[in-house]
Write an enzyme that holds these catalytic residues in place. Structure first.
Site, PDB file in Angstrom:
ATOM      1  N   GLU A 102      -3.993  11.437   1.122  1.00 31.24           N
ATOM      2  CA  GLU A 102      -4.795  11.416   0.015  1.00 31.24           C
ATOM      3  C   GLU A 102      -4.602  13.029  -0.897  1.00 31.24           C
ATOM      4  OE1 GLU A 102      -9.593  11.694  -1.770  1.00 31.24           O
ATOM      5  OE2 GLU A 102      -9.260  10.981   0.203  1.00 31.24           O
ATOM      6  N   LYS A 109     -18.496   3.180  17.297  1.00 28.87           N
ATOM      7  CA  LYS A 109     -17.657   2.620  16.296  1.00 28.87           C
ATOM      8  C   LYS A 109     -18.438   1.633  15.360  1.00 28.87           C
ATOM      9  CE  LYS A 109     -13.542   3.048  19.030  1.00 28.87           C
ATOM     10  NZ  LYS A 109     -13.956   3.505  20.471  1.00 28.87           N
ATOM     11  N   ASP A 146     -10.049   9.986  18.346  1.00 33.59           N
ATOM     12  CA  ASP A 146     -10.026   8.224  17.919  1.00 33.59           C
ATOM     13  C   ASP A 146     -10.687   8.155  16.602  1.00 33.59           C
ATOM     14  OD1 ASP A 146     -10.397   5.582  17.835  1.00 33.59           O
ATOM     15  OD2 ASP A 146     -11.495   5.386  19.724  1.00 33.59           O
ATOM     16  N   HIS A 196      -7.670  14.657  -9.715  1.00 31.29           N
ATOM     17  CA  HIS A 196      -6.976  13.694  -8.964  1.00 31.29           C
ATOM     18  C   HIS A 196      -5.909  12.964  -9.736  1.00 31.29           C
ATOM     19  CE1 HIS A 196      -9.464  12.419  -5.405  1.00 31.29           C
ATOM     20  NE2 HIS A 196     -10.368  13.231  -5.952  1.00 31.29           N
TER      21      HIS A 196
END
Length: 604
Positions: free
Chosen positions: A283, A415, A491, A589
């Site tokens: 990004e 998660k 992770d 952006h």
């Protein structure tokens, strides 16, 4: 078995013979053709083979038992052994017949196999050389890619187009017809393995164990995938990665690796120390924005980060016949008198595991027990699971009617966004704060303190509440968490609960300066195990000074990494909120996160 040995069909098809020339066959096959006229022992009776074998086996053991019984009886009665009755004579004849059959079926055939193999174990000259070459390749420990350096160069067939296996499609015009898939030519032995995998003769997952070369296995699997799907994987790199390092711990069925650029934000001045924060992301503007936040924090004297809690969780579920029995176990587990016993059982799983508490919740006759423990410098999921298993085994002896439904039953909660993590915490709970001076807010962040405070209230608090957010009272904490996690071998899936964050902003010092803080109750990180041992990720951990385990103070490296993550989130929140407040978000952006470049050409 040598999985790379070429089949007879492949040997024949690999040569082109003249019209009047016959292909050479191995003598073993020729012998099998000649033996079709011979009579085997199994032809003794006109019965199926398994009936004939069963009959003679039964005859042999029955007659042997009968004769031994008669022999013992004669000894007991002092009867001469040479005196034989008619039944005994028939039994002796049957025994001899069965022995002859079994010897002819098993023994002689077995001997003949070795005799024939010794006399006829040869191929034609070219196939013998090929087989010898394959056997030599099997004894070589080095990978084929390093053949030139090991002095065992492999002759490579000329490059050719390899047609992929694709479903039949309607005919298209020449202008619409896609270009054929071209892949580098594989060696002859690799080509045979590729064909075997495509045909399903060799499982793709077993290539590493059969070949003993992880990189070669990945290369073959990649080529197999291209042929089966008809899709090119030319842009997926294969070289430059140590596949041995991930075998059995990081990834299976490998076909290459993806490349993610790593940028540096900082220096981040945190608790009086400077850190250069590695961020792996695709990004645009993310690293630049976080870097600007670090600059603002540095210019204002730095940030302070405090660790509140440190405990990984695992929550099994057990079931009883009644809710009363489930409640009895709940009272037993939560009783302080029994905690020391359970802790001793739990802590036997690791020298770093230390049970802190057990939180119970009942649902009918089911009991969920949430174990919380410290895990040293490891993230700790495996460690806490082993400890929980020890406790369950211990409780099974005391509560024989307890049925273990599962060692993980989502009361952990791993998660997944969950209120229990937001309230109770999981992993490392951290709060980080900084005071940004009015001058820095205006010159570096290009906005006003009052505007930032108002935006934070309406966006991060009110807007998130209207959206029903759970732990999402922030601008983009997950952006920074994910980027740091990927760079340091954490992770990435645990970004879900690790990104739980509430960002607070308040005007201080008579409204001139800005107090900003982020509270993150469940940052799940480790500096040993998993992806942290990979070379690139290990280098990023080394950059932060938290590589590996801390021998002097176990757990301090992982805790320091958690505070760095929180400090990086603080910088990212500060910069993005300032950009939104100043109306710079869209422009930045469009400049850094939107490109008209042809990336495919650049990569090739």
């Amino acid at each position: 078995m040598d999985v790379r040995r070429r089949s007879e069909e492949a040997v024949y098809s690999s040569k082109v013979f003249a019209a009047d020339e016959k292909p050479l066959k191995p003598h073993k096959q020729q012998q099998e053709e000649d033996n079709t006229l011979l009579i085997d022992a199994s032809d003794a009776l006109p019965l199926p083979l398994y009936f004939t074998n069963g009959l003679f086996f039964t005859m042999f053991f029955s007659v042997m038992y009968f004769l031994l019984s008669r022999w013992r009886e004669k000894i007991r009665n002092s009867t001469p052994l040479h005196v034989v009755t008619l039944s005994e004579l028939g039994a002796i004849v049957s025994l001899i017949a069965s022995v002859i059959y079994l010897l002819g079926f098993f023994g002689i055939g077995f001997v003949q196999t070795f005799v024939a193999r010794g006399n006829n174990d040869s191929w034609d000259e070219e196939d013998e050389n090929d087989e010898q070459f394959i056997l030599e390749e099997d004894s070589r420990r080095g990978p084929c890619a390093a053949a030139t350096t090991l002095g065992c160069a492999v002759p490579t067939p000329p490059a050719k187009h390899i047609a992929p296996i694709v479903p039949q499609q309607p005919a298209v015009s020449i202008a619409e017809k896609p270009a054929p898939l071209v892949t580098p030519a594989a060696s002859e032995e690799d080509e045979e393995i590729i064909k075997s995998v495509v045909q399903g003769k060799i499982p793709s997952y077993s290539l590493e164990s059969k070949l003993g070369d992880c990189k070669r296995a990945a290369s073959i699997r990649k080529e197999v995938l291209q042929r089966i799907t008809g899709k090119s994987l030319e842009g997926l790199p294969l070289d430059g990665f140590n596949y041995e390092s991930i075998l059995g711990q990081c990834c299976e069925m490998t076909i290459g690796y993806v490349q993610i650029p790593v940028g540096i934000a900082g220096p981040l001045l945190l608790n009086g120390r400077e850190y250069s924060v590695p961020m792996a992301t695709t990004e645009g503007c993310l690293v630049a924005s976080t870097n600007r936040g670090c600059k603002a924090i540095y210019a204002s004297g730095g940030a302070t980060s405090i660790l509140l809690r440190d405990g990984m969780t695992r929550a099994p579920c057990v079931r009883f016949g009644t809710a009363k029995r489930a409640a009895e176990l709940k009272f037993f587990v939560e009783d302080p008198i029994n905690f020391e016993t359970l802790a001793n059982v739990f802590n036997q799983s690791s020298r770093f595991a230390r049970l802190q508490r057990i939180q119970c919740a009942i649902a009918g006759k089911n009991l969920h027990m949430r174990f919380v423990c410290s895990t040293g410098d490891a993230m700790g999921m495996n460690m806490v699971s082993k400890g929980v298993q020890n406790v369950l085994d211990y409780l099974q002896n005391e509560y024989a009617d307890m049925d273990v439904i599962g060692i993980s039953a989502n009361f952990c909660s791993d998660k997944k966004p969950a209120a229990v993590n937001w309230i109770e915490g999981r992993g490392k709970s951290v709060v980080c704060e900084a005071i940004i001076t009015e001058e820095v807010v205006k010159k570096v962040l290009k906005t006003e303190v009052a505007a930032l405070v108002e935006l934070n209230m309406l966006k991060n608090l009110t807007g998130s509440a209207l959206a029903g957010a759970l732990g999402g009272f922030n601008a983009h904490a997950s952006n920074i968490v994910s980027a740091v996690y990927i760079a340091t071998g954490q992770d990435p899936a645990q970004n879900i609960e690790s990104s739980h964050c509430i960002t607070m902003m308040e005007a201080v010092n008579d409204g001139k300066d800005l107090h900003i803080s982020v509270t993150m109750p469940s940052i799940e990180v480790g500096t040993v195990g998993g992806g942290t041992q990979l070379a690139s990720q290990s280098a990023c951990l080394n950059l932060l000074g938290v590589k590996g385990a801390n021998r002097e103070a176990p757990g301090s490296n992982a805790r320091l990494l958690a505070t760095i993550v929180a400090g990086s989130v603080l910088a990212g929140e500060l910069s993005l909120m300032s950009a939104i407040s100043a109306g710079q978000l869209v422009n930045s952006h469009m400049k850094y996160n939107r490109s008209t470049k042809d990336v495919t050409k650049a990569s090739s």
